[in-house]
Design a protein around this motif. Structure first.
Motif, mmCIF file in Angstrom:
data_model
loop_
_atom_site.group_PDB
_atom_site.id
_atom_site.type_symbol
_atom_site.label_atom_id
_atom_site.label_comp_id
_atom_site.label_asym_id
_atom_site.label_seq_id
_atom_site.Cartn_x
_atom_site.Cartn_y
_atom_site.Cartn_z
ATOM 1 N N UNK A 143 6.560 57.411 11.858
ATOM 2 C CA UNK A 143 7.317 56.161 10.919
ATOM 3 C C UNK A 143 5.175 54.596 10.001
ATOM 4 N N UNK A 144 4.318 55.438 9.824
ATOM 5 C CA UNK A 144 3.415 54.843 9.468
ATOM 6 C C UNK A 144 3.848 54.068 7.685
ATOM 7 N N UNK A 145 3.070 53.205 7.318
ATOM 8 C CA UNK A 145 2.843 53.154 6.232
ATOM 9 C C UNK A 145 1.658 54.095 5.163
ATOM 10 N N UNK A 146 2.258 54.985 4.438
ATOM 11 C CA UNK A 146 1.160 55.536 4.197
ATOM 12 C C UNK A 146 0.603 54.222 2.916
ATOM 13 N N UNK A 147 -0.754 54.207 2.947
ATOM 14 C CA UNK A 147 -1.629 53.728 1.761
ATOM 15 C C UNK A 147 -2.519 54.243 1.692
ATOM 16 N N UNK A 148 -3.732 53.440 0.307
ATOM 17 C CA UNK A 148 -4.100 54.233 0.261
ATOM 18 C C UNK A 148 -5.972 53.526 0.011
ATOM 19 N N UNK A 149 -6.802 54.198 -0.005
ATOM 20 C CA UNK A 149 -8.219 53.542 0.480
ATOM 21 C C UNK A 149 -8.496 52.080 0.729
ATOM 22 N N UNK A 150 -7.713 51.729 0.248
ATOM 23 C CA UNK A 150 -7.665 50.276 -0.231
ATOM 24 C C UNK A 150 -6.380 49.203 0.434
ATOM 25 N N UNK A 151 -6.027 49.695 0.792
ATOM 26 C CA UNK A 151 -4.288 49.660 2.312
ATOM 27 C C UNK A 151 -3.629 49.187 1.684
ATOM 28 N N UNK A 152 -3.069 50.204 -0.023
ATOM 29 C CA UNK A 152 -2.200 49.640 -0.688
ATOM 30 C C UNK A 152 -1.244 50.660 -0.958
ATOM 31 N N UNK A 153 0.364 50.455 -0.032
ATOM 32 C CA UNK A 153 1.838 51.345 -0.239
ATOM 33 C C UNK A 153 1.565 52.130 -1.877
ATOM 34 N N UNK A 154 2.803 53.118 -1.692
ATOM 35 C CA UNK A 154 3.218 53.822 -2.746
ATOM 36 C C UNK A 154 3.966 52.444 -4.141
ATOM 37 N N UNK A 155 3.823 51.068 -3.352
ATOM 38 C CA UNK A 155 4.998 50.144 -4.191
ATOM 39 C C UNK A 155 3.573 49.346 -4.071
ATOM 40 N N UNK A 156 3.383 48.557 -5.698
ATOM 41 C CA UNK A 156 1.646 48.594 -5.742
ATOM 42 C C UNK A 156 1.375 46.940 -5.535
ATOM 43 N N UNK B 290 -7.757 50.898 15.535
ATOM 44 C CA UNK B 290 -8.838 50.062 16.515
ATOM 45 C C UNK B 290 -8.458 48.331 15.744
ATOM 46 N N UNK B 291 -8.927 47.588 16.753
ATOM 47 C CA UNK B 291 -8.472 45.881 16.665
ATOM 48 C C UNK B 291 -10.199 45.807 15.156
ATOM 49 N N UNK B 292 -11.470 46.134 15.747
ATOM 50 C CA UNK B 292 -12.055 45.907 14.532
ATOM 51 C C UNK B 292 -12.055 46.522 13.825
ATOM 52 N N UNK B 293 -11.583 47.407 13.174
ATOM 53 C CA UNK B 293 -10.523 48.656 12.135
ATOM 54 C C UNK B 293 -9.770 48.123 11.232
ATOM 55 N N UNK B 294 -9.281 47.605 12.421
ATOM 56 C CA UNK B 294 -8.019 45.961 11.415
ATOM 57 C C UNK B 294 -8.939 44.887 10.809
ATOM 58 N N UNK B 295 -9.344 44.514 11.376
ATOM 59 C CA UNK B 295 -9.760 43.388 11.319
ATOM 60 C C UNK B 295 -11.013 43.696 9.325
ATOM 61 N N UNK B 296 -11.390 45.092 9.498
ATOM 62 C CA UNK B 296 -12.261 45.025 7.955
ATOM 63 C C UNK B 296 -11.699 45.536 7.474
ATOM 64 N N UNK C 158 -13.871 46.084 -2.326
ATOM 65 C CA UNK C 158 -14.883 47.387 -1.353
ATOM 66 C C UNK C 158 -13.559 48.399 -0.119
ATOM 67 N N UNK C 159 -13.832 48.739 0.215
ATOM 68 C CA UNK C 159 -12.915 49.401 1.075
ATOM 69 C C UNK C 159 -14.031 50.227 2.440
ATOM 70 N N UNK C 160 -13.401 49.933 3.285
ATOM 71 C CA UNK C 160 -13.401 50.112 4.787
ATOM 72 C C UNK C 160 -14.271 51.814 4.956
ATOM 73 N N UNK C 161 -15.529 52.572 5.457
ATOM 74 C CA UNK C 161 -15.648 53.619 5.491
ATOM 75 C C UNK C 161 -14.642 54.069 7.579
ATOM 76 N N UNK C 162 -14.109 54.963 7.270
ATOM 77 C CA UNK C 162 -13.860 55.150 8.794
ATOM 78 C C UNK C 162 -14.223 56.406 9.387
ATOM 79 N N UNK C 163 -15.223 56.657 8.744
ATOM 80 C CA UNK C 163 -16.132 57.873 9.388
ATOM 81 C C UNK C 163 -16.544 57.685 10.828
#
Length: 456
Positions: free
Chosen positions: A287-300, A314-320, A335-340
């Motif tokens: 049920x998750x929203x599928x997004x790209x690295x910029x947190x945008x879904x298939x609907x721009x 994780x909360x700090x990830x959501x904040x970033x 900029x985008x978030x590095x999840x690595x």
């Protein structure tokens, strides 16, 4: 006249949503945010903040005992009062929620305390008031929600991590169902508050996805602390007895009776009933929203951050993610978030801190690894007499000496690994660790004094 009522409408006033709203407003955007529950979201209201306060409370029992070895004498045996802790934590949650609201209002964000659903790519409806708001961009930040997966007969007799903070009385017996970090943290803390805790998990070990050496050592430590472990076991049904006792019938072994059954078998992205299908937003298998690295879904025009995307929950990830989205969409910096290399902690006792790849993950990724490890009795335990061990592990790429992962089990593991995460993010090598002068006496010095890799 403006084309839209607002530039940004945020659904969900948790950590990610509030950060995005405030940053966007700071860039001059007209922002509205809606929250159907309490402002602050899972972390502040029913997650990491109140849970960590409970963890602190649970550790005092051992602190009182340990003090005797250092010359302290208590005039009477310490006693614990559950309502005092419960209400103090509830008051702190209320205070923090108020600060979140104050921050939004100070940033000139319009706050609506009601449910919002998506009506189209640029339209949101506020359910209680019936107001429709048009928005240039919509950000979904509704987080996750506890799930009992798979559902079982009598599952409604259990409670989730949402309700556990508000128990009217401290139970004498508790059954915790699950083997992830939420289940383990509550099993650990309630056992230290004097509750007879049984942990039931369908897997053959706890904490799936973590390093195997950490999993095994934490399992043994929990058992030593008095948590009864029923691994490789599944629940078939839960029934309520005449006296209110919950009896869990298991596919393997005897039934388990408890005053409270805490179901912590996972969380699902909180997307049900949001109107995503109406807008054509693609969702994943959970049920998750599928997004790209910029947190945008298939609907721009529709975006999502945090647990609702099921990336790194994780909360700090959501904040970033929220910050990056707002800067990129309304500011002058994209900029985008590095999840690595995201550090994480499990606030059991003993505590887990980890960053980077586990040994198994490194091998699966094709690395030839060298493993350095250290297990020792912490200095405090030499005087207190407590049975306690600290364990630290470095996973190193044998080809280029880069440290791929650090894993710690012991006191303040989360505090230690946060600093180590800086080095891992910068690409530190084992040689960099070796040339760092140790801080003595400390547990963390072991990270820079390991010289011989594990044999075999």
């Amino acid at each position: 006249m403006a084309e839209f009522d607002v530039d940004l409408f945020v659904i969900g006033a948790g950590s990610g949503g509030t950060r995005a709203a405030r940053i966007a407003a700071g860039h001059g955007a007209r922002v509205m945010i809606a929250e159907e529950d309490r402002i602050g979201g899972t972390c502040v209201v029913r997650g990491c903040v109140p849970k960590k306060l409970f963890v602190y409370a649970s550790r005092f029992a051992e602190d009182f005992e340990d003090a005797a070895g250092f010359g302290w004498t208590l005039d009477s045996r310490p006693t614990f009062d559950w309502p005092t802790l419960r209400d103090a934590v509830a008051n702190e949650v209320t205070r923090l929620s108020g600060l979140y609201r104050k921050g939004l209002e100070g940033a000139k964000v319009a706050v609506r305390e009601e449910r919002a659903v998506i009506e189209g790519p640029h339209s949101v409806r506020l359910v209680k008031s019936g107001e429709t708001v048009t928005a240039r961009h919509i950000l979904v930040a509704t987080g996750g929600w506890p799930s009992f997966d798979p559902p079982i007969p009598g599952g409604e007799l259990g409670i989730s991590s949402n309700e556990v903070f508000h128990l009217p009385t401290l139970p004498r017996r508790m059954l915790v169902v699950g083997g992830g970090y939420i289940a383990l943290e509550f099993a650990s803390l309630f056992a230290r508050l004097g509750v007879a805790v049984t942990l039931l998990h369908r897997g053959d070990n706890i904490l799936r996805g973590f390093d195997e050496d950490i999993r095994t050592r934490l399992r043994d430590a929990l058992a030593h602390a008095g948590v009864t472990l029923r691994l490789g076991c599944t629940i078939e049904r839960i029934e309520e007895l005449a006296d209110g006792t919950r009896r869990a019938h298991c596919a393997q072994g005897a039934p388990i009776e408890a005053d409270v059954v805490l179901v912590a078998t996972g969380r699902r992205p909180n997307t049900r009933g949001l109107g995503l299908d109406k807008a054509g937003v693609v969702r994943g298998p959970l049920g998750e929203i599928v997004v790209d690295a910029a947190s945008t879904s298939n609907v721009p025009s529709i975006h999502a951050v945090g647990d609702v995307t099921n990336r790194v929950n994780l909360t700090p990830v959501a904040i970033r993610e929220g910050h990056a989205f707002a800067d990129s969409t309304f500011g002058s910096r994209s900029w985008t978030v590095d999840h690595a290399t995201v550090a994480s902690a499990v606030f059991t006792t003993p505590e887990v801190g980890t960053v980077g790849l586990s040994e198994g993950q490194a091998v699966d990724a094709g690395h030839e690894v060298k493993v350095f490890e250290s297990g020792f009795r912490p200095m405090k335990a030499t005087i207190s007499g407590r049975h306690e061990r600290t364990y630290m592990k470095l996973v190193v790429d044998a080809a280029n000496d880069r440290v791929l992962g650090v894993h710690i089990l012991g006191h303040d593991a989360g505090e230690i690994v946060q600093a180590v995460a800086i080095a891992i993010t910068m690409g530190a090598t084992k040689a960099d660790f070796d040339r760092t002068v140790a801080l003595h006496p400390s547990a963390a010095e072991e990270l820079v004094t390991m010289r011989s890799p594990r044999a075999g």
